[in-house]
Design an enzyme around this catalytic site. Structure first.
Site, PDB file in Angstrom:
ATOM      1  CD  GLN A   1       2.266  10.270 -11.809  1.00  0.00           C
ATOM      2  OE1 GLN A   1       2.275  10.531 -10.618  1.00  0.00           O
ATOM      3  NE2 GLN A   1       1.143  10.070 -12.492  1.00  0.00           N
TER       4      GLN A   1
ATOM      5  CE1 TYR B   1       1.075 -10.823  16.264  1.00  0.00           C
ATOM      6  CE2 TYR B   1       3.245 -11.249  15.330  1.00  0.00           C
ATOM      7  CZ  TYR B   1       1.964 -10.743  15.205  1.00  0.00           C
ATOM      8  OH  TYR B   1       1.567 -10.159  14.037  1.00  0.00           O
TER       9      TYR B   1
END
Length: 660
Positions: free
Chosen positions: A424, A176
Site C-alpha cells: 500500500q 511558549y
C-alpha cells in the site's frame, strides 16, 4: 570535507566554539526523561547515536527551567535545580565524545501547556489569560514573578555551564513563555514588561543580559526566534527582524530561525505536503539584518537541499529535527556519498507527534523503529536459533520483517502476489502532496537489496506453498482489503473502490464523483480525483471528516480540501441507495438528499486480508500475523509489527507472540 557538499561539510563557528560541519540537530522534546525530569539511559543513547552519526551540533531539546510548572510534555527534561547537573553532565559528555558540540535548550511552556503536563499546577502566562493557546484557567504573572523567571533562566544557564555544555539556547518561539512576552497578541501587560516593542522585548533581553553576565564568553548563546507567528494579532517578519537586531546587540551568538506558534500548528510542525526548506528565506532576511550567524530549520530532508540553502547564502547552518529522528546517521551518510541509504523523514507526524508527544507517550518514528531503542538494536546480534523464515507480503510490515530477520541471521524468503514490492505504500504516495511516502519505499527497497533475502514476486501463497517451503516461522503480512457497504446499487458498474482509482486501474476525468467515506483514504481520493478534473462530493456518515487522522495533518488536509472549488465535503449523512446517476443519503432527522454522480467511489475503510492466517491455523510452525493483516491501522504500526516479529523469531525472549 565532502567534495559533493562543500558548504555542508565546511567547519563553522558559533561564538567561541567551532563545529565540524554546518549540520545541527534541532531541539525536540522526546518524553525520554523521567517524570521528575531526570536524564535516563534511553535519553543518553538517543543523543549519543545522533552525535556518532556525524552532525556538528546537537541541541538537547526543551529543558525546563521550572519543573513541573514549566513543562510542555509529561516526561520533559529538567534543568530547574542543581540536582539535575550530574545527569546533564553525562549527557553533555556522551554527545561530545563523538565529536559533536552540545547545546541545551532552556525552556518554559508558559501558556503552551495543560495542568496534566504541569502536575496540577496552574500554568502561568504573560497576560490575557483568554489568549493562552493550551492552558485553561492560567495565572497571569505579576511583575515580581517575571523577575524571578529571569533568574530561573540565568540559573539554568549556570547549570548548563557546570554540566559542561558548549552552549545554551533560549526557546523564544512556538508560543511558549518567552515568545508570549514578545508577541503583541499575547502580551497586553501594563507594567515594564508589556506595552510597546521595547517593553515586550524586556523579558528576553534581561534573560540574555543575565546569562551573558553569568557565563561570560566561554559558552555560546543561541536564541530560537520565530520569524513570523502566523496567528491573528501576532508579529510578522518585519518586526521579527527588529527583534533579531535587539537580541544580537544584547549578546546572542546565533539566531536559530524558525516560524510559528501554537495557533499555527501546520507552520510549526509541517505535515507531509510542505516543500523542503520552505522557511529558509526567513533566515536569509534575519541574516541580512544582523552580524551574527543564523540557523535555518524546516523540512530539510536531503543533503542536496541543505547544501543548496548554504550555497545560496540563506543561512550559515542548517538544522534537521525530524530528519535526525528518522536517520541519526544523516551527516555521515551524506559525507560518504551514500545518499541512497539515508532514511528520509516523510513528515507524517505520526510516530513522533500524534502517537508520541501529543499522546503523552515516548517519541517514535514511522520510518525508524529503532528510535529510542538505540542500545537494544545496537546489541541485538544474531538470533540464538537460526531459522528458515517465510515472509508473505512485501508492504512495510513484510519488508521490515524480511530485512531485520536477515540481519538476525535467518534464511529469509519473501513472497508477494504483486509484481513489485511496496504494498500500500504505492497507493499512499499517489495522492497530491503525499509523494514523500514513496521515500520510505525507496529506502526499504535499498535495504532489501543489501540483504541475502530471496524475493519471489507475482506468486500467491496458500497453505500448500507454505508446506512446500517448510519454514520454521511464517510472517503473514498480507495487508488489507477494501471494505464494502450493503446498500442497493452497490454492485453497479460505475461503483468502484478507491484503491482502483488511485492505482490507475480505473481511469477518470471530467466526471461528477461521489466518494463514500470521509476518512483519510476518502479525502486523499477526493484530492486525487479533483486534480484530474472531477467534481467531487465526499459523503461521510460521522459528524467530522477524518476524526482519527493525526491532528496537524488533518488541519492541513482540511485546508486543502475546503479551498478546492472542485470538492464538497458532506458530513452526517448515511448512504441509503446508489442509482445510475446519483447517490441517495439520509441525515439524522430522516431528510433525504440526492447527490449527482457519474461515478461512485467506495472509501469506507479496509479490513485485514487474513485469509492466509486463517489457513495456517494450527500449522506446526510459529506464525506471526503483522501489519494490516493483523489489524487495519497505519504505516507506523505496520513498521513496528514487522520489526517486533523479526526480533522474536528464533529468540526465547520474544517481544511479539506468534499466532496461537
Amino acid at each position: 570535507m565532502s567534495s559533493e557538499f562543500p558548504h555542508l561539510f565546511d567547519p563553522g563557528c558559533i561564538g567561541p566554539i567551532e563545529l565540524r560541519n554546518r549540520l545541527v540537530m534541532a531541539p525536540m522534546g522526546t518524553n525520554y526523561a523521567t517524570a521528575t525530569g531526570e536524564v535516563t539511559d534511553r535519553l543518553l543513547d538517543y543523543y549519543a547515536e545522533r552525535a556518532a552519526g556525524g552532525t556538528g551540533l546537537i541541541t538537547v531539546g526543551t529543558a525546563a527551567v521550572e519543573h513541573p510548572r514549566g513543562r510542555a510534555i509529561v516526561n520533559q527534561l529538567s534543568i530547574a535545580d542543581n540536582s539535575r547537573v550530574p545527569g546533564l553532565s553525562k549527557l553533555a559528555r556522551r554527545i561530545q565524545q563523538h565529536g559533536a558540540k552540545a547545546f541545551v535548550q532552556l525552556h518554559h511552556a508558559g501558556g503552551g501547556t495543560t495542568v496534566k503536563k504541569t502536575g496540577g499546577a496552574r500554568p502561568v502566562v504573560s497576560s490575557r489569560a483568554e489568549n493562552a493557546y493550551n492552558a485553561r484557567n492560567p495565572r497571569v504573572l505579576e511583575t515580581e514573578d517575571v523577575e524571578s523567571l529571569v533568574e530561573r533562566f540565568v540559573d539554568a544557564a549556570k547549570r548548563a555551564q557546570k554540566a559542561g555544555f558548549d552552549g545554551v539556547e533560549l526557546h523564544g518561539s512556538h508560543g511558549y513563555l518567552i515568545q508570549e512576552f514578545m508577541s503583541p497578541r499575547n502580551n497586553r501587560r501594563d507594567d515594564r514588561y508589556g506595552g510597546d516593542f521595547d517593553a515586550r522585548m524586556r523579558f528576553p533581553t534581561e534573560i540574555v543580559d543575565g546569562i551573558r553576565d553569568a557565563i561570560g564568553d566561554d559558552l555560546a548563546l543561541s536564541f530560537r526566534l520565530s520569524a513570523e507567528e502566523f496567528v491573528d494579532g501576532g508579529y510578522e517578519l518585519e518586526e521579527a527582524t527588529q527583534m533579531a537586531e535587539v537580541l544580537a546587540a544584547a549578546g546572542v551568538d546565533v539566531l536559530d530561525v524558525t516560524v510559528g506558534a501554537y495557533g499555527a500548528p501546520t507552520r510549526t510542525l509541517e505535515p507531509m505536503g510542505y516543500e523542503e526548506a520552505w522557511r529558509s528565506h526567513y533566515a536569509a532576511a534575519i541574516g541580512d539584518a544582523v552580524d551574527v550567524p543564523t540557523i535555518t530549520v524546516g523540512v530539510v530532508r536531503q543533503p542536496e537541499t541543505a547544501e543548496a540553502v548554504l550555497a545560496e547564502g540563506d543561512a550559515d547552518f542548517v538544522a534537521l529535527g525530524r530528519g535526525h529522528i528518522a536517520d541519526p546517521h544523516f551527516a555521515r551518510k551524506a559525507r560518504d556519498g551514500r545518499m541512497e541509504e539515508i532514511n528520509r523523514c516523510i513528515g507524517c507526524n505520526i510516530g513522533c507527534i500524534g502517537e508520541g508527544i501529543f499522546a503523552d507517550r515516548e517519541m517514535g518514528c514511522t520510518v525508524n523503529p529503532t528510535v529510542g531503542r538505540e542500545r537494544e538494536f545496537a546489541t541485538l546480534g544474531p538470533a540464538p536459533e537460526r531459522q528458515r523464515v517465510l515472509v508473505v507480503g512485501a508492504g512495510p510490515a513484510g519488508l521490515q520483517a524480511a530485512i531485520r530477520s536477515a540481519d538476525r541471521g535467518h534464511d529469509v524468503t519473501l513472497y508477494d502476489a504483486a509484481e513489485e514490492v511496496g504494498g500500500q505504500l504505492h497507493l499512499a504516495a499517489a495522492p497530491p502532496r503525499k509523494g514523500k511516502n514513496g521515500w520510505y519505499l525507496e529506502y526499504l527497497e535499498t535495504q532489501l537489496d543489501r540483504r541475502p533475502v530471496e524475493v519471489r514476486l507475482g506468486e500467491r501463497v496458500d497453505r500448500s506453498t507454505v508446506e512446500a517451503v517448510e519454514p520454521d516461522a511464517v510472517v503473514v503480512a498480507t495487508g488489507a482489503k477494501p471494505r464494502r457497504i450493503d446498500v442497493p446499487g452497490i454492485d453497479a458498474d460505475h461503483v468502484v473502490q478507491s484503491w482502483d482509482i488511485i492505482d490507475g486501474s480505473v481511469p477518470v476525468g471530467d466526471e461528477s464523483v461521489v466518494v463514500i467515506g470521509g476518512g483519510d483514504v476518502g479525502c486523499d481520493t477526493a484530492g486525487f480525483l479533483a486534480e484530474r478534473g472531477c467534481e467531487v462530493t465526499v459523503v461521510e456518515q460521522a459528524d467530522r471528516i477524518a476524526p482519527d487522522k493525526e491532528q496537524i495533518s488533518r488541519i492541513d488536509m482540511l485546508d486543502a480540501l475546503e479551498s478546492n472549488d472542485r470538492i464538497a465535503l458532506v458530513t452526517g449523512e448515511t448512504v441509503t441507495a446508489i442509482e445510475e446517476d446519483a447517490v441517495i443519503t439520509t441525515d439524522a432527522d430522516g431528510g433525504a438528499t440526492t447527490h449527482e454522480a457519474d461515478r461512485v467511489v467506495l472509501a469506507v475503510g479496509h479490513e485485514p486480508n487474513d485469509d492466509l492466517a486463517d489457513e495456517l491455523d494450527a500449522y506446526p510452525a510459529s506464525v506471526y500475523v503483522v501489519g494490516d493483516a493483523r489489524e487495519s491501522r497505519d504505516i507506523y504500526r505496520a513498521t513496528l509489527d514487522g520489526t517486533e516479529a523479526s526480533i522474536s523469531i528464533g529468540d526465547p525472549y520474544r517481544t511479539f507472540s506468534p499466532q496461537l
